[in-house]
Design a protein around this motif. Structure first.
Motif, PDB file in Angstrom:
ATOM      1  N   PRO A   1       0.835  -1.209   0.000  1.00 28.31           N
ATOM      2  CA  PRO A   1       0.000   0.000   0.000  1.00 28.31           C
ATOM      3  C   PRO A   1       0.869   1.257   0.000  1.00 28.31           C
ATOM      4  N   GLY A   2       0.269   2.363  -0.434  1.00 31.21           N
ATOM      5  CA  GLY A   2       1.017   3.617  -0.537  1.00 31.21           C
ATOM      6  C   GLY A   2       1.552   4.134   0.786  1.00 31.21           C
ATOM      7  N   ASN A   3       0.965   3.658   1.911  1.00 31.26           N
ATOM      8  CA  ASN A   3       1.493   4.145   3.194  1.00 31.26           C
ATOM      9  C   ASN A   3       2.882   3.579   3.507  1.00 31.26           C
ATOM     10  N   LYS A   4       3.397   2.723   2.610  1.00 35.26           N
ATOM     11  CA  LYS A   4       4.768   2.202   2.784  1.00 35.26           C
ATOM     12  C   LYS A   4       5.786   2.967   1.919  1.00 35.26           C
TER      13      LYS A   4
ATOM     14  N   ALA B   1      -0.801  10.787  -4.403  1.00 29.84           N
ATOM     15  CA  ALA B   1      -1.441  10.883  -3.088  1.00 29.84           C
ATOM     16  C   ALA B   1      -0.399  11.193  -2.012  1.00 29.84           C
ATOM     17  N   TYR B   2       0.736  10.517  -2.109  1.00 28.94           N
ATOM     18  CA  TYR B   2       1.829  10.740  -1.141  1.00 28.94           C
ATOM     19  C   TYR B   2       2.278  12.200  -1.183  1.00 28.94           C
ATOM     20  N   LEU B   3       2.477  12.717  -2.379  1.00 31.62           N
ATOM     21  CA  LEU B   3       2.948  14.101  -2.524  1.00 31.62           C
ATOM     22  C   LEU B   3       1.907  15.095  -1.998  1.00 31.62           C
ATOM     23  N   PHE B   4       0.628  14.851  -2.321  1.00 27.09           N
ATOM     24  CA  PHE B   4      -0.408  15.779  -1.844  1.00 27.09           C
ATOM     25  C   PHE B   4      -0.474  15.775  -0.325  1.00 27.09           C
ATOM     26  N   GLU B   5      -0.395  14.605   0.270  1.00 27.75           N
ATOM     27  CA  GLU B   5      -0.427  14.571   1.744  1.00 27.75           C
ATOM     28  C   GLU B   5       0.801  15.274   2.318  1.00 27.75           C
TER      29      GLU B   5
ATOM     30  N   GLY C   1     -12.743   8.504  -3.042  1.00 22.83           N
ATOM     31  CA  GLY C   1     -14.132   8.950  -2.901  1.00 22.83           C
ATOM     32  C   GLY C   1     -14.574   8.731  -1.474  1.00 22.83           C
ATOM     33  N   THR C   2     -14.142   7.598  -0.905  1.00 23.09           N
ATOM     34  CA  THR C   2     -14.502   7.294   0.482  1.00 23.09           C
ATOM     35  C   THR C   2     -13.262   7.006   1.332  1.00 23.09           C
ATOM     36  N   ASP C   3     -12.274   6.316   0.748  1.00 20.05           N
ATOM     37  CA  ASP C   3     -11.103   5.898   1.528  1.00 20.05           C
ATOM     38  C   ASP C   3      -9.828   6.603   1.066  1.00 20.05           C
ATOM     39  N   ARG C   4      -8.899   6.681   2.023  1.00 19.69           N
ATOM     40  CA  ARG C   4      -7.594   7.276   1.734  1.00 19.69           C
ATOM     41  C   ARG C   4      -6.869   6.412   0.688  1.00 19.69           C
ATOM     42  N   ILE C   5      -6.384   7.044  -0.362  1.00 23.42           N
ATOM     43  CA  ILE C   5      -5.677   6.295  -1.416  1.00 23.42           C
ATOM     44  C   ILE C   5      -4.525   5.480  -0.828  1.00 23.42           C
ATOM     45  N   LEU C   6      -3.745   6.089   0.072  1.00 18.31           N
ATOM     46  CA  LEU C   6      -2.529   5.433   0.564  1.00 18.31           C
ATOM     47  C   LEU C   6      -2.813   4.183   1.407  1.00 18.31           C
ATOM     48  N   ASP C   7      -4.079   3.979   1.808  1.00 18.94           N
ATOM     49  CA  ASP C   7      -4.395   2.783   2.603  1.00 18.94           C
ATOM     50  C   ASP C   7      -4.975   1.646   1.765  1.00 18.94           C
ATOM     51  N   ILE C   8      -5.085   1.843   0.461  1.00 17.65           N
ATOM     52  CA  ILE C   8      -5.656   0.787  -0.377  1.00 17.65           C
ATOM     53  C   ILE C   8      -4.625  -0.332  -0.564  1.00 17.65           C
ATOM     54  N   GLU C   9      -5.047  -1.569  -0.311  1.00 18.66           N
ATOM     55  CA  GLU C   9      -4.159  -2.732  -0.494  1.00 18.66           C
ATOM     56  C   GLU C   9      -4.221  -3.150  -1.967  1.00 18.66           C
ATOM     57  N   PRO C  10      -3.103  -3.046  -2.677  1.00 26.61           N
ATOM     58  CA  PRO C  10      -3.147  -3.437  -4.096  1.00 26.61           C
ATOM     59  C   PRO C  10      -3.252  -4.945  -4.265  1.00 26.61           C
ATOM     60  N   LYS C  11      -3.983  -5.350  -5.303  1.00 29.48           N
ATOM     61  CA  LYS C  11      -4.100  -6.797  -5.579  1.00 29.48           C
ATOM     62  C   LYS C  11      -3.320  -7.166  -6.828  1.00 29.48           C
ATOM     63  N   GLY C  12      -3.160  -6.210  -7.712  1.00 29.56           N
ATOM     64  CA  GLY C  12      -2.409  -6.459  -8.949  1.00 29.56           C
ATOM     65  C   GLY C  12      -1.594  -5.234  -9.311  1.00 29.56           C
TER      66      GLY C  12
ATOM     67  N   LEU D   1      -9.558   8.447  -8.493  1.00 33.99           N
ATOM     68  CA  LEU D   1      -8.552   9.296  -7.845  1.00 33.99           C
ATOM     69  C   LEU D   1      -9.080  10.716  -7.713  1.00 33.99           C
ATOM     70  N   ILE D   2      -9.145  11.163  -6.453  1.00 34.53           N
ATOM     71  CA  ILE D   2      -9.577  12.532  -6.184  1.00 34.53           C
ATOM     72  C   ILE D   2      -8.511  13.131  -5.289  1.00 34.53           C
ATOM     73  N   LEU D   3      -7.875  14.194  -5.749  1.00 39.27           N
ATOM     74  CA  LEU D   3      -6.834  14.789  -4.925  1.00 39.27           C
ATOM     75  C   LEU D   3      -6.866  16.307  -5.023  1.00 39.27           C
ATOM     76  N   GLY D   4      -6.343  16.927  -3.973  1.00 34.01           N
ATOM     77  CA  GLY D   4      -6.317  18.387  -3.997  1.00 34.01           C
ATOM     78  C   GLY D   4      -6.261  18.985  -2.611  1.00 34.01           C
ATOM     79  N   SER D   5      -6.791  20.205  -2.512  1.00 32.42           N
ATOM     80  CA  SER D   5      -6.835  20.918  -1.242  1.00 32.42           C
ATOM     81  C   SER D   5      -7.683  20.123  -0.250  1.00 32.42           C
ATOM     82  N   LYS D   6      -7.273  20.162   1.009  1.00 38.08           N
ATOM     83  CA  LYS D   6      -7.973  19.373   2.039  1.00 38.08           C
ATOM     84  C   LYS D   6      -9.482  19.644   2.049  1.00 38.08           C
ATOM     85  N   GLU D   7      -9.844  20.929   2.064  1.00 41.67           N
ATOM     86  CA  GLU D   7     -11.272  21.266   2.164  1.00 41.67           C
ATOM     87  C   GLU D   7     -12.048  20.806   0.935  1.00 41.67           C
TER      88      GLU D   7
END
Ligand code: AHM
Ligand code: MG
Length: 339
Positions: free
Chosen positions: A160-163, A291-295, A304-315, A322-328
């Motif tokens: 996952p991206g959190n690594k 996602a890493y850079l934006f954070e 849309g609902t979950d943090r991109i960096l926490d998604i467990e890749p399967k392939g 992908l939705i990224l940008g200003s926090k608000e």
């Protein structure tokens, strides 16, 4: 006329900090740093400079008026993806620091070195359909560890991206720039082509808390679900007090749309739709690095609902909305999705 006001500014104080000096400075004092990470990042910087040179030459060939009929021009542009991929693989292999690469251009991950400590995932030439119309394109990458501190081997690139331990993207635009993070904010470098070096030009980039533009392929409107349509309509409402409507900006190269959003704020969205039910953009080498850079810059990234960096890749070639940008702005999108 006061000619003094037209004088060019004094030459900027020394020629700044090079990418290499910046990377080395980041390593100094880091516990257990062996220089391997720095050398891997420098190898990526070299690959980007080589790709930059070829991208510039391909544009020149267009301007000289080669026709697509001979297929030479067309082939060249299409070959740019393969060329960029080859450059990254070769430079990373020669660095000796990279255990494995995963790329948009490779069906499977390739093992480069038994002793390398890192895995690099990349999109060698993002937005390549824009090359023959001279619109910005780029290279996107992220770096993962090949093994944990205890020597345990990770399962290749499917992390996952959190690594992520470093990520960045280059934009081959009006200038060639490199935005990079090693976990201590995002720093922007601009290539000085006359000396072939990246120099630090944007220290500690922060994505504004809220922006005033949205970036989406609105031609997909009929394929979106109702929540996306409602959010889209909301941004176009005439409501001065709430800072609406937002302006619309869309290039169609993720690197360009994301870079503008990072620097000026606002939101970029490529949601799932009827044509691409899992989303269009790729998780490992497009969504995760961005996602890493934006954070790192104080922004946010969600599917849309979950943090991109926490998604467990399967392939390796998984796709994601992908939705990224200003926090608000990302929060507003998410609120619409959750209803
Ligand atoms: P690619 O050139 O790596 O295949 O990139 C995919 C591109 C992204 O750069 C961009 O955000 C998106 O596809 C644009 O898609 P669309 O043309 O559907 O708007
Ligand atoms: Mg791409």
């Amino acid at each position: 006329m006061n000619h003094d006001s037209l004088s060019p500014p004094a030459f900027p104080s020394v020629v700044g900090t090079t990418l290499e000096a910046h990377i080395m400075a980041g390593m100094r004092g880091a516990p257990g740093a062996t220089g391997e990470f720095a050398s891997l990042l420098n190898a990526i910087g070299l690959a980007v400079r080589i790709i930059h040179t070829r991208v510039r030459a391909a544009g020149l060939a267009d301007m000289l008026g080669y026709t697509g009929e001979t297929n030479v021009q067309g082939e060249r542009v299409q070959k740019l993806d393969a060329f960029a991929n080859e450059v990254l693989c070769t430079v990373l292999e020669r660095s000796g620091r990279c255990a494995m690469v995963a790329s948009e251009e490779l069906e499977q991950a390739h093992v480069l070195s038994e002793t390398g400590k890192y895995i690099v995932c990349f999109d060698p030439l993002d937005g390549s359909s824009n090359i023959d119309v001279n619109i910005s394109i780029g290279t996107i990458f992220c770096v993962l560890r090949a093994q944990s501190a205890g020597g345990r081997l990770y399962e290749g690139a499917l992390q996952p991206g959190n690594k992520i331990v470093a990520a960045g993207y280059a934009v081959y635009g009006s200038a060639t720039t490199l935005s990079l993070s090693t976990g201590h904010g995002v720093h922007g470098f601009t290539l000085d082509p006359s000396v072939g070096e990246f120099f630090l030009s944007h220290s500690n980039i922060r994505c504004p808390e809220r922006g005033n533009t949205y970036s989406i392929n609105e031609g997909n409107f009929a394929r979106w679900d109702d929540r996306v349509k409602k959010w889209n309509a909301f941004l176009k409402t005439e409501d001065k007090e709430r800072g609406l409507p937002y302006g619309h900006r869309y290039v169609g190269s993720l690197v360009a749309d994301a870079h503008r959003t990072l620097m000026k704020g606002g939101i970029f969205a490529y949601p799932a739709d009827k044509k691409s039910p899992a989303g269009k953009l790729r998780l490992l080498y497009e969504a995760n690095p961005m996602a890493y850079l934006f954070e790192q810059a104080g922004g946010a990234a969600t599917n849309g609902t979950d943090r991109i960096l926490d998604i467990e890749p399967k392939g390796l070639h998984d796709r994601t909305p992908l939705i990224l940008g200003s926090k608000e702005d990302v929060k507003t999108y998410r609120d619409f999705m959750l209803g």
